[in-house]
Design a protein around this motif. Structure first.
Motif, mmCIF file in Angstrom:
data_model
loop_
_atom_site.group_PDB
_atom_site.id
_atom_site.type_symbol
_atom_site.label_atom_id
_atom_site.label_comp_id
_atom_site.label_asym_id
_atom_site.label_seq_id
_atom_site.Cartn_x
_atom_site.Cartn_y
_atom_site.Cartn_z
ATOM 1 N N ASP A 164 84.912 73.773 64.279
ATOM 2 C CA ASP A 164 84.000 73.863 63.141
ATOM 3 C C ASP A 164 84.739 73.658 61.822
ATOM 4 O O ASP A 164 84.271 72.935 60.944
ATOM 5 C CB ASP A 164 83.288 75.213 63.116
ATOM 6 C CG ASP A 164 82.124 75.271 64.093
ATOM 7 O OD1 ASP A 164 81.737 74.216 64.631
ATOM 8 O OD2 ASP A 164 81.599 76.367 64.315
ATOM 9 N N TRP B 115 79.724 65.131 66.434
ATOM 10 C CA TRP B 115 79.895 66.384 65.708
ATOM 11 C C TRP B 115 78.957 66.439 64.511
ATOM 12 O O TRP B 115 78.332 67.460 64.242
ATOM 13 C CB TRP B 115 81.345 66.557 65.256
ATOM 14 C CG TRP B 115 81.606 67.974 64.903
ATOM 15 C CD1 TRP B 115 82.033 68.944 65.743
ATOM 16 C CD2 TRP B 115 81.396 68.612 63.653
ATOM 17 N NE1 TRP B 115 82.120 70.150 65.092
ATOM 18 C CE2 TRP B 115 81.722 69.968 63.793
ATOM 19 C CE3 TRP B 115 80.948 68.174 62.413
ATOM 20 C CZ2 TRP B 115 81.622 70.875 62.758
ATOM 21 C CZ3 TRP B 115 80.850 69.085 61.380
ATOM 22 C CH2 TRP B 115 81.189 70.414 61.561
ATOM 23 N N LYS C 206 89.739 68.260 70.386
ATOM 24 C CA LYS C 206 88.442 68.898 70.195
ATOM 25 C C LYS C 206 88.263 69.212 68.712
ATOM 26 O O LYS C 206 89.148 69.756 68.071
ATOM 27 C CB LYS C 206 88.372 70.180 71.016
ATOM 28 C CG LYS C 206 87.033 70.872 70.946
ATOM 29 C CD LYS C 206 87.006 72.021 71.924
ATOM 30 C CE LYS C 206 85.795 72.879 71.775
ATOM 31 N NZ LYS C 206 84.556 72.217 72.062
ATOM 32 N N GLY D 108 85.794 70.022 61.537
ATOM 33 C CA GLY D 108 84.581 69.217 61.396
ATOM 34 C C GLY D 108 83.990 69.324 60.006
ATOM 35 O O GLY D 108 83.566 68.319 59.418
ATOM 36 N N TYR E 218 76.192 69.267 63.939
ATOM 37 C CA TYR E 218 76.294 70.092 62.742
ATOM 38 C C TYR E 218 74.967 70.113 61.991
ATOM 39 O O TYR E 218 74.479 71.165 61.607
ATOM 40 C CB TYR E 218 77.408 69.567 61.836
ATOM 41 C CG TYR E 218 77.541 70.343 60.546
ATOM 42 C CD1 TYR E 218 78.187 71.567 60.526
ATOM 43 C CD2 TYR E 218 77.002 69.855 59.366
ATOM 44 C CE1 TYR E 218 78.312 72.291 59.355
ATOM 45 C CE2 TYR E 218 77.116 70.570 58.182
ATOM 46 C CZ TYR E 218 77.769 71.780 58.182
ATOM 47 O OH TYR E 218 77.870 72.501 57.025
#
Length: 64
Positions: free
Chosen positions: A5, A38, A2, A8, A42
């Protein structure tokens, strides 16, 4: 894996510096699909925050 944040954002910073998606995904253990998903989420969040900021600025200027 996974994509959090923090990870990412690190991946997107590397991408902005010109590192290719294939290398990023291999190095961080994520699929290309996960990277693009992602990235899309974002930037959607970023646009939402910008919109909210503009609305708050507009509202504060009206109340003066």
């Amino acid at each position: 894996m996974k994509v959090t944040d923090e990870i990412g954002q690190k991946i997107l910073r590397e991408f902005a510096r010109g590192v290719c998606v294939e290398d990023l995904c291999r190095r961080h253990g994520v699929s290309r699909e996960a990277f693009y998903r992602w990235r899309r989420l974002y930037f959607q969040r970023l646009k939402t925050m910008e919109s909210m900021s503009r609305e708050a600025l507009h509202t504060s200027q009206e109340s003066k």
